[in-house]
Write a protein that holds these residues in place. Structure first.
Motif: not given
Lengths: 323, 259
Positions: A299-306, A297, A288, A285-286, B239, B237
């Motif tokens: 549950v996210a493997d990659l979270g982009i705070v943006g 976030f 944004i 899970i990604v 970012v 992670e």
């Protein structure tokens, strides 16, 4: 309550049993000695082979419903079999629109409780124990019936794998619905199919979904473009479906589709329970989202705070430049 | 045309939900509010009664402690009156028991049309409306995204996996509406003031003529055997995007061989 015989509702779409029904049949095989199916419509003879392949020995064919919604007549047919002593110990329903209708009708007709939103079914002490994900999937509740059967269970899609057992074609027996009078008066007068291009939402390896964070309807084009570039399907949170930005068929979540893709990209989605239950079992899970505290976030493997309006156009450009 | 809307008053979804340690039931002790999902049914009912040239919109609800805060919200939107079933013996009632209670209350209002949400926000069993319809011997159309009344029938656009079906049913009937079927109005100040004096009939289980064995925890004929923490996903992670966040997404997709 010992479980010897389980019936599974075999919902047929475009001439084939839906995957969720096959998942339930697969699981039913490990829970009971006899697995039978209930189907309706004119396609039953042709699906008997597929159902048999997954372990069904007998299909109870309610037949053509004459344009009626399935809820009333199919529940009445199952109830008639139960009253005649030929019924099962448990009936499993896929959590579809019609599955929920039939299960609810059957529950009231037989005066038996119903357990819905089941995500696992386990044989235990001669009976069945269900599991349910609650509070956005952070906790798991186990439950069971304490009274007389048959147990009525409504199970979410993708709770089990669908695996054929190589069985012979199921034999079809007629199970016509008894007359239910005015209760069965609703009729389908026309069907409309909303066209989609690309892979199906609940089968795609990549799903890109958008939510309120997109700010306005036109921004959903970013989601569609990204989905196309990744050869995936475009999904949506309930918030923007309710707002009328995208059709309901795009909705991922409790009332929409359950998806389990290789990658799920949640863009501008905060991660309400409603949404999480439909996608949290995705392999990766990604997320944004501009709010660093958004539940998505967790549950996210990659979270982009943006801001999706900044990140998505750059992501799309970068993917395009890769050709 | 008289319309009944089944509404649920629920704990504020913004507050963290909790289960009672003993009964494992959802804690519903505090102040309850109108389930957002029900605002659509209330609005739809008001619009349909209006289009039919009159008639009353009656709310039917079941809640502990004589709770009416959520009902007042719907009354402020324009509903005429409410029937609330509130009784200590209802604690632990399941979906079917709730349907029995609601069906008995709905019957008293003799409606032409019964509306409900597709499911509640707190419990989301999603079967109570059709159970009510079955108990009352009414046809039902679930997952409506458009509802029209013509003469003595209701015409519904019903969601399907592939798109939608046009469904027609004679009245009386029960229809469940999806969120987004209409835009719920905000109660006006005048509406809020008027709601304070609108009639709310509070009934007990006995007054509805229901058998006590059919409701409550005993009537539910099911038990929660365990509540456990779900297997947590490993922390991901995070970012913070400072202009290059998209690069990290691309690397991640490459790692997974999606690219």
């Amino acid at each position: 309550m010992s479980v010897d015989k389980i019936w599974v509702l075999a919902e047929v779409v475009d001439g084939a049993p839906i995957t969720t029904s096959l998942e339930l049949i697969t699981q039913a095989r490990s829970l009971a000695g006899t697995v039978e199916a209930v189907a309706w419509g004119d396609a039953t003879p042709s699906v008997a082979a597929t159902l048999g392949e997954y372990g069904v020995t007998t299909v109870h064919d309610v037949g053509d419903l004459g344009g009626a919604l399935p809820g009333v007549p199919v529940a009445a047919a199952i109830a008639a079999a139960v009253a005649a002593g030929a019924g099962p110990d448990a009936v499993l329903f896929p959590a579809t629109y019609d599955g929920r209708d039939i299960a609810g009708r059957l529950s009231a007709k037989l005066d038996r409780p119903v357990l819905t939103n089941v995500v696992d079914l386990i044989a235990d002490d001669g009976g069945l124990v269900t599991q349910h994900a609650i509070f956005g999937g952070t906790q798991v509740v186990s439950a069971r019936f304490t009274g007389e059967g048959p147990g009525i269970y409504v199970v979410r899609a993708k709770s089990f794998p669908a695996e054929p057992s190589g069985g012979a074609p199921a034999s079809a027996v007629a199970a016509p619905a008894p007359d239910t009078g005015a209760t069965n008066a609703a009729r389908i007068v026309a069907r409309h199919v909303e066209e989609r291009t690309g892979p199906k939402l609940d089968e795609a390896a990549v799903v890109v979904s958008g939510g309120r964070g997109l700010g306005e309807r036109d921004s959903y084009a970013l989601i569609e473009e990204l989905a196309t570039l990744l050869r995936g399907a475009a999904g949506a949170s309930r918030a923007i479906v309710d707002a009328g930005w995208v059709p309901y068929s795009h909705q991922v979540g409790q009332t929409g589709k359950t998806v389990k893709p290789t990658v799920y990209l949640a863009c501008g989605i905060s991660g309400a329970t409603q949404h999480l239950v439909g996608m949290k079992n995705s392999k990766n899970i990604v997320a944004i989202n501009k709010d660093a505290d958004a539940p998505i976030f967790s549950v996210a493997d990659l979270g982009i705070v943006g801001d999706v309006h900044k990140v998505l156009p750059k992501l799309i450009d970068a993917l395009k430049s890769r050709g | 045309m008289n319309v009944v809307v089944c509404v649920k008053q629920i704990p504020d979804p913004a507050a963290p939900p909790a289960l009672d340690a003993g009964t494992k039931n959802l804690v519903r002790a505090g102040k309850l509010i109108l389930d957002d999902s029900d605002a659509y049914g209330v609005e739809m009912a008001l619009q349909l009664a209006d289009a039919a040239g009159g008639g009353e919109v009656t709310l039917v609800s079941m809640a502990p402690n004589g709770e009416t805060s959520g009902l007042r919200t719907a009354l402020a939107m324009g509903a005429a009156k409410a029937i609330l079933v509130s009784d200590d013996s209802l604690a632990g009632t399941d979906a079917l028991g709730t349907a029995k209670v609601l069906a008995a209350a709905v019957k008293r209002a003799e409606p032409d049309l019964v509306l409900a949400a597709t499911e509640s926000t707190d419990g989301y069993t999603g079967t109570t409306p059709v159970q009510v319809a079955e108990l009352l011997g009414l046809p039902s159309v679930t997952f409506a995204k458009k509802v029209e009344i013509t003469g003595n029938s209701v015409k519904v656009e019903r969601q399907t996996e592939a798109g939608y079906d046009e469904v027609e049913s004679p009245l009386p009937a029960l229809v469940t509406v999806t969120a987004g079927v209409v835009e719920p109005r905000y109660p006006s100040f005048k509406g809020i003031m008027a709601a304070k004096s609108k009639p709310v009939e509070i009934l007990t289980v006995a007054e509805l003529g229901l058998d006590a064995g059919e409701i409550g925890a005993a009537g539910a004929r099911q038990e929660i055997t365990q509540v456990a923490d779900a297997e947590a996903r490993a922390a991901g992670e995070i970012v913070v995007d400072e202009g290059e966040g998209h690069q990290r997404v691309i690397e991640f997709l490459e790692q997974l061989k999606v690219l």
